[in-house]
Write an enzyme that holds these catalytic residues in place. Sequence first.
Site, short mmCIF file in Angstrom:
data_model
loop_
_atom_site.label_atom_id
_atom_site.label_comp_id
_atom_site.label_asym_id
_atom_site.label_seq_id
_atom_site.Cartn_x
_atom_site.Cartn_y
_atom_site.Cartn_z
CG ASP A 1 49.98 68.93 8.49
OD1 ASP A 1 50.60 68.73 7.25
OD2 ASP A 1 48.94 70.63 8.04
CD GLU B 1 45.93 67.72 8.10
OE1 GLU B 1 47.14 67.81 8.21
OE2 GLU B 1 45.13 66.21 7.61
N GLY C 1 33.15 50.80 13.96
CA GLY C 1 33.56 49.57 14.99
C GLY C 1 31.49 48.60 15.51
N GLY C 2 31.87 47.52 15.62
CA GLY C 2 30.85 46.87 15.90
C GLY C 2 29.91 47.01 16.53
N1 COA Z 1 68.28 79.19 5.58
C1 COA Z 1 68.82 79.44 4.01
N2 COA Z 1 67.79 78.64 3.66
C2 COA Z 1 66.65 78.21 3.63
C3 COA Z 1 66.40 77.67 5.67
C4 COA Z 1 67.72 78.59 6.03
N3 COA Z 1 67.69 77.90 7.30
N4 COA Z 1 65.14 76.95 5.99
C5 COA Z 1 64.65 77.13 4.72
N5 COA Z 1 65.21 77.11 3.98
C6 COA Z 1 64.94 77.41 2.27
C7 COA Z 1 65.66 75.34 1.55
O1 COA Z 1 66.73 75.28 1.52
C8 COA Z 1 64.45 75.60 0.26
O2 COA Z 1 65.44 75.96 -0.57
P1 COA Z 1 65.49 75.13 -2.25
O3 COA Z 1 64.47 74.70 -2.26
O4 COA Z 1 66.08 76.32 -3.25
O5 COA Z 1 66.47 74.31 -2.41
C9 COA Z 1 63.48 76.43 0.93
O6 COA Z 1 63.70 77.23 1.90
C10 COA Z 1 61.65 75.96 0.63
O7 COA Z 1 62.44 75.02 1.71
P2 COA Z 1 59.80 73.95 1.15
O8 COA Z 1 59.80 72.85 1.83
O9 COA Z 1 60.69 73.52 -0.58
O10 COA Z 1 59.41 74.96 1.63
P3 COA Z 1 57.86 75.34 1.09
O11 COA Z 1 57.39 75.94 1.38
O12 COA Z 1 58.52 74.82 -0.76
O13 COA Z 1 56.93 74.21 0.60
C11 COA Z 1 55.98 72.11 1.97
C12 COA Z 1 56.28 73.47 1.67
C13 COA Z 1 55.12 72.15 3.37
C14 COA Z 1 54.94 71.93 0.84
C15 COA Z 1 57.26 71.25 1.87
O14 COA Z 1 58.27 72.16 2.83
C16 COA Z 1 56.64 70.14 1.78
O15 COA Z 1 56.53 69.15 1.13
N6 COA Z 1 57.49 69.15 3.58
C17 COA Z 1 57.57 67.74 3.35
C18 COA Z 1 55.94 67.84 3.72
C19 COA Z 1 55.33 68.33 4.98
O16 COA Z 1 55.51 68.42 5.92
N7 COA Z 1 53.95 68.61 4.43
C20 COA Z 1 53.15 69.76 5.53
C21 COA Z 1 54.05 70.58 6.02
S1 COA Z 1 52.52 71.07 7.38
#
Ligand code: COA
Length: 479
Positions: free
Chosen positions: A221, A192, A300-301
């Site tokens: 978000d 966010e 705004g204005g």
């Molecule tokens: N079964 C098996 N693996 C799963 C799964 C499932 N059902 N669901 C998720 N995973 C795995 C994913 O494959 C990933 O694995 P990998 O990196 O080894 O390939 C892992 O879980 C984590 O996913 P990821 O999205 O990278 O989570 P994160 O906790 O590291 O990052 C965020 C979180 C939010 C930072 C990231 O998802 C992101 O930048 N998202 C896009 C922007 C966004 O929406 N941000 C706002 C969030 S409110």
Amino acid sequence: MAKKKPNKAKAAKGKAAAKKSARKVVKLARAKKPAKKANGNGLPKPSSKPYGQAGLALQGVRILDFTHVQSGPTCTQLLAYMGADVIKVERPGVGDITRGQLRDVPNADSLYFTMLNGSKRSITIDSKNAKGKEILERLIKTCDVLVENFAPGALDRMGLTWEYIHKTNPRMIVASVKGFGPGPYEDCKVYENVAQCAGGSASTTGFREGPPLVTGAQIGDSGTGLHLALGIVSALYQRIRTGRGQKVLAAMQDGVLNLARVKLRDQQRLAHGPLTEYSQYGEGIPFGVAVPRAGNDSGGGQPGWIVKCKGWESDPDAYLYFITQAPVWQAICDVIGEPTWKTDPEYATPKARLPKLKQIFARIEQFTMTMTKFEAMELFNKHDIPCGPILSMKEIAEEQSLRTTGTVVEVDHPTRGKYLTVGNPIKLSDSPADVRRSPLLGEHTEEILTKVLGYKLSEIAEIKNSGAITAPDKSKAAA
Ligand code: COA
């Protein structure tokens, strides 16, 4: 920010496994109602059912929901409120990380999770397990939209590339939230506040003398989730003509910038002189090269500011937002007891008032401090003067009119009891909102496997043994 390289080996392996299992999948036709006789525009005859009894707006749309945390879940919750069947896929034994974040009730899903995942069904699937991939393939074949907000590359690493999905179900729309669109930061993870900073909101929020500020409203978000929902509905509409799905991307930086567009407007105006409606102008402080923070100036204005009301010394929310709207200037002068300002050339025109805004708001505040924010609201509105009380979250939670319209809804949850959630903020006259509690982790796994995907009970036992839908048994792993 460092670039993360997508793991090509992981992605290729996943793709190959997914292709192999795709061949085994039975063909699952979605039950479709026969189309009613169309008129010349291709539309059915207007329904004769009373409004609100002709089904829900997105009835018949099925969403494969791979979202987590806030941005993606906001989007799919809205689609569920509009009547879509949202099937949330979660990792067995783990689930959406927010289930356990900021917990207020021990062993119950947090409000963070429950308020963003209402009206959905939950299925647990390990997307990296071979059997899990097979189940996912069936889901791809039977759903209309896949929504995800994983970190860049994560979906590909599961083997769920656009090419694979499109080949498996050419009608499927694949909708993603990412932090950034294509460019130098596209591989970065984003939360966010990073989006608020990168989208131009933080640099233009706060007081001039202070540091940049993030807002309480989750524009990065929830704001991006809203943008994505519009993209999905538009893609569904286009699919009626083209018959095919497409990719929909809502980048959080873009979404925030869209919401902060008036500040990009002001950036361009700066080239032609000072921003006269900013109170900094009236205070004689020169502008720099970029749009400054403007405190509580209205965008705004019509100049506005936050003024104190009775009780401000002890109540942090005893304030009123007051707008000196030009057409009601005469009424403002009469109500606050400054009738001479109506004709005094120093005050009579909006232009003349600009350098004096600080002083004018100080006089208005002297007046509003004699009454509560609600009394002030009532009085000024009698004269059509635009203003608004600063409402605390407590006041909003207790506001009866928001309950009556379904904007705030109380739902009952099996483990945490009753809680308040935000219902559908968008009201459709022919589609009542479907606001229900959030699902427990994997609550609908068997129901979806059998009723949606057509697995037989004997197959379910096999699936359970494969580890595709259940958490690994820790005692076995330790032995
Ligand atoms: N079964 C098996 N693996 C799963 C799964 C499932 N059902 N669901 C998720 N995973 C795995 C994913 O494959 C990933 O694995 P990998 O990196 O080894 O390939 C892992 O879980 C984590 O996913 P990821 O999205 O990278 O989570 P994160 O906790 O590291 O990052 C965020 C979180 C939010 C930072 C990231 O998802 C992101 O930048 N998202 C896009 C922007 C966004 O929406 N941000 C706002 C969030 S409110």
